[in-house]
Design a protein around this motif. Structure first.
Motif, PDB file in Angstrom:
ATOM      1  N   UNK A  43      -2.131   9.013   0.229  1.00 22.79           N
ATOM      2  CA  UNK A  43      -2.575   7.628   0.083  1.00 22.79           C
ATOM      3  C   UNK A  43      -3.832   7.660  -0.762  1.00 22.79           C
ATOM      4  N   UNK A  44      -4.164   6.533  -1.379  1.00 27.55           N
ATOM      5  CA  UNK A  44      -5.425   6.421  -2.100  1.00 27.55           C
ATOM      6  C   UNK A  44      -6.456   5.770  -1.189  1.00 27.55           C
ATOM      7  N   UNK A  45      -7.630   6.400  -1.082  1.00 31.60           N
ATOM      8  CA  UNK A  45      -8.680   5.831  -0.247  1.00 31.60           C
ATOM      9  C   UNK A  45      -9.394   4.704  -0.986  1.00 31.60           C
ATOM     10  N   UNK A  46     -10.477   4.201  -0.417  1.00 33.54           N
ATOM     11  CA  UNK A  46     -11.165   3.052  -1.019  1.00 33.54           C
ATOM     12  C   UNK A  46     -11.818   3.383  -2.350  1.00 33.54           C
ATOM     13  N   UNK A  72      -9.107   6.424   9.691  1.00 32.82           N
ATOM     14  CA  UNK A  72     -10.444   6.707   9.144  1.00 32.82           C
ATOM     15  C   UNK A  72     -10.396   7.152   7.695  1.00 32.82           C
ATOM     16  N   UNK A  73      -9.202   7.412   7.162  1.00 32.00           N
ATOM     17  CA  UNK A  73      -9.085   7.738   5.741  1.00 32.00           C
ATOM     18  C   UNK A  73      -9.739   6.657   4.881  1.00 32.00           C
ATOM     19  N   UNK A  90     -12.613   3.674  13.950  1.00 33.37           N
ATOM     20  CA  UNK A  90     -12.689   4.396  12.691  1.00 33.37           C
ATOM     21  C   UNK A  90     -13.507   5.672  12.818  1.00 33.37           C
ATOM     22  N   UNK A  91     -14.715   5.578  13.379  1.00 32.79           N
ATOM     23  CA  UNK A  91     -15.653   6.687  13.329  1.00 32.79           C
ATOM     24  C   UNK A  91     -15.566   7.635  14.512  1.00 32.79           C
ATOM     25  N   UNK A 131      -1.787  -2.360   6.322  1.00 32.85           N
ATOM     26  CA  UNK A 131      -3.171  -2.116   6.746  1.00 32.85           C
ATOM     27  C   UNK A 131      -4.131  -2.931   5.893  1.00 32.85           C
ATOM     28  N   UNK A 132      -4.972  -3.787   6.495  1.00 39.08           N
ATOM     29  CA  UNK A 132      -5.858  -4.653   5.710  1.00 39.08           C
ATOM     30  C   UNK A 132      -7.010  -3.916   5.035  1.00 39.08           C
ATOM     31  N   UNK A 133      -7.207  -2.641   5.367  1.00 41.32           N
ATOM     32  CA  UNK A 133      -8.271  -1.854   4.730  1.00 41.32           C
ATOM     33  C   UNK A 133      -7.784  -1.114   3.489  1.00 41.32           C
ATOM     34  N   UNK A 134      -6.481  -1.123   3.259  1.00 43.77           N
ATOM     35  CA  UNK A 134      -5.909  -0.382   2.134  1.00 43.77           C
ATOM     36  C   UNK A 134      -6.057  -1.188   0.842  1.00 43.77           C
TER      37      UNK A 134
END
Length: 448
Positions: A43-46, A72-73, A90-91, A131-134
């Protein structure tokens, strides 16, 4: 403003199951590439970095049911450290989430296309929702808003980067500006890049020698699939790094890798089509359509807050700061590369504007999502476009100021997702604090 009827194409794009299952895609790939032994899944992170693992070919078909990576990625900084965003999920807990293949991304891998393949994944929430963080999901959500209005963004990326021999660049190998014949070592590497881009069908139309010695630019074709365009940009970064290493060179996509050379940008040409594929920006340069003027006005209005995502690290600001000192840079102009938004020369029916703000280090999903969110702001709020080549209010000149403006921008936070916005702000502030805590070698050399 400019709201249009919901078009049935939206259903086909976003809700219909793929016409080819992953198992069918994988079997077809293996028939064409029977010597495949391994697959890089990621996957690509932020930050646009691929994070994943290598699997054996015997496990490929099982990916139709998905695999698991930690949530957490998306909370990792560039150096891989996990950001403490005040969220135990996450942490601390670091729960795993189901990840599924992105259709059409099973491709030969440049490091060994006979034996290695690569496959992009997308993460799901516990209820199966994206995933809303992706970052890719964030871009898809903004695109959905356009599609619901019968508007279809068309983009063409351009990305600059530097190549050098390992460990130091030699002047003889660097190609001058727009040179088409160069040193054999670079010519062989560039030819290999183009060949592998073709194997992976990345939509590459050419490689140009740029202004900086050893700097090159990738040009991609225009497409009405911005998600695939951003997939290709990130895939090309990985491809180029792999091939540069094989040719005993190094590649960098830093925004400002050399203090005495030009920075590397990532520009996007953009227009809007209707459901019939007609360019809504079409028209002569002296009479640009109202929808185009509103779209550019929105981009300019939200540009100060947008810099928090467009310039994601300290080095990105090294590239931007000299341009920010130019009064007209924060405006727009016709055929003017001194402005952040350029209306390039073209035929009336190919009318578009070029967004020149981002560096090559930025995440293309987030750049395009931010750009489109700002265009939506212009279409809905009609903030008014300043005259061409005018000097609008200056942009922020440092990262903390831009982060503050992003935190105070309800429009951008809503469009990109408030959960993501909180994570991004925490991540960037934490990374900046760590950077400022470090004592640099230049400071030590003062011998005070």
């Amino acid at each position: 403003m400019f709201s249009m009827m919901f078009h049935s194409r939206l259903l086909a794009e976003n809700y219909a199951p793929p016409t080819v299952t992953f198992a069918q895609e994988a079997k077809a790939y293996l028939r064409e590439h029977p010597e495949t032994e391994f697959i890089d899944i990621y996957l690509y992170d932020c930050h646009g970095r691929p994070r994943g693992k290598k699997i054996g070919v015997e496990a490929l078909l099982s990916l139709e049911e998905g695999c698991y990576f930690p949530l957490s990625l998306y909370a990792t900084e560039i150096d891989g450290q996990i950001v403490h965003a005040g969220d135990d999920a996450l942490s601390a807990i670091e729960p795993d989430r189901l990840c599924l293949p992105v259709p059409g991304t099973l491709k030969p891998c440049a490091k060994d296309p006979k034996r290695y393949a690569q496959l992009q994944l997308s993460m799901r929430e516990q209820d199966g929702a994206p995933c809303p963080l992706e970052p890719r999901v964030i871009l898809q959500r903004v695109l959905n808003t356009f599609h619901q209005r019968g508007l279809y963004p068309v983009i063409a990326p351009e990305m600059e980067f530097y190549l050098s021999e390992t460990p130091e660049e030699t002047a003889a190998d660097a190609w001058p500006f727009f040179q088409i014949d160069g040193a054999p070592s670079i010519a062989a590497l560039l030819a290999d890049i183009e060949r592998h881009a073709g194997l992976q069908t990345r939509g590459l139309t050419g490689i140009v020698a740029e202004a900086g010695s050893g700097q090159y630019e990738l040009n991609f074709r225009h497409t009405d699939d911005p998600l695939a365009a951003c997939d290709n940009v990130l895939a090309m970064k990985r491809l180029i790094r792999q091939l540069a290493q094989a040719h005993h060179h190094s590649a960098t996509f830093m925004a400002k890798p050399h203090s005495d050379k030009a920075g590397s940008g990532m520009h996007f040409h953009i227009s809007l089509n209707n459901a019939r594929g007609e360019n809504l920006f079409a028209g002569p340069p002296e009479a640009l359509p109202e929808i185009m003027l509103h779209a550019m006005a929105g981009v300019l209005a939200l540009m100060p807050a947008s810099l928090a995502l467009i310039a994601p690290n300290v080095n990105a600001w090294r590239r931007l700061r000299p341009m920010l000192a130019t009064p007209r840079f924060s405006g727009w102009g016709h055929n003017n590369r001194a402005t952040a938004i350029r209306v390039p020369c073209s035929s009336p029916k190919a009318r578009r504007f070029e967004y020149r703000l981002a560096g090559a280090d930025a995440n293309p999903y987030l750049v395009v999502a931010t750009l489109l969110a700002a265009m939506l702001y212009g279409l809905d709020k009609a903030p008014g476009l300043p005259p061409a080549d005018a000097a609008p209010p200056p942009l922020p000149t440092n990262q903390p100021h831009a982060l503050m403006l992003f935190a105070l921008s309800p429009w951008l936070r809503e469009q990109l997702g408030d959960d993501f916005a909180r994570l991004w702000l925490t991540s960037k502030r934490e990374a900046l604090a760590r950077f400022e805590h470090e004592v640099t070698e230049a400071e030590k050399a003062w011998r005070l």
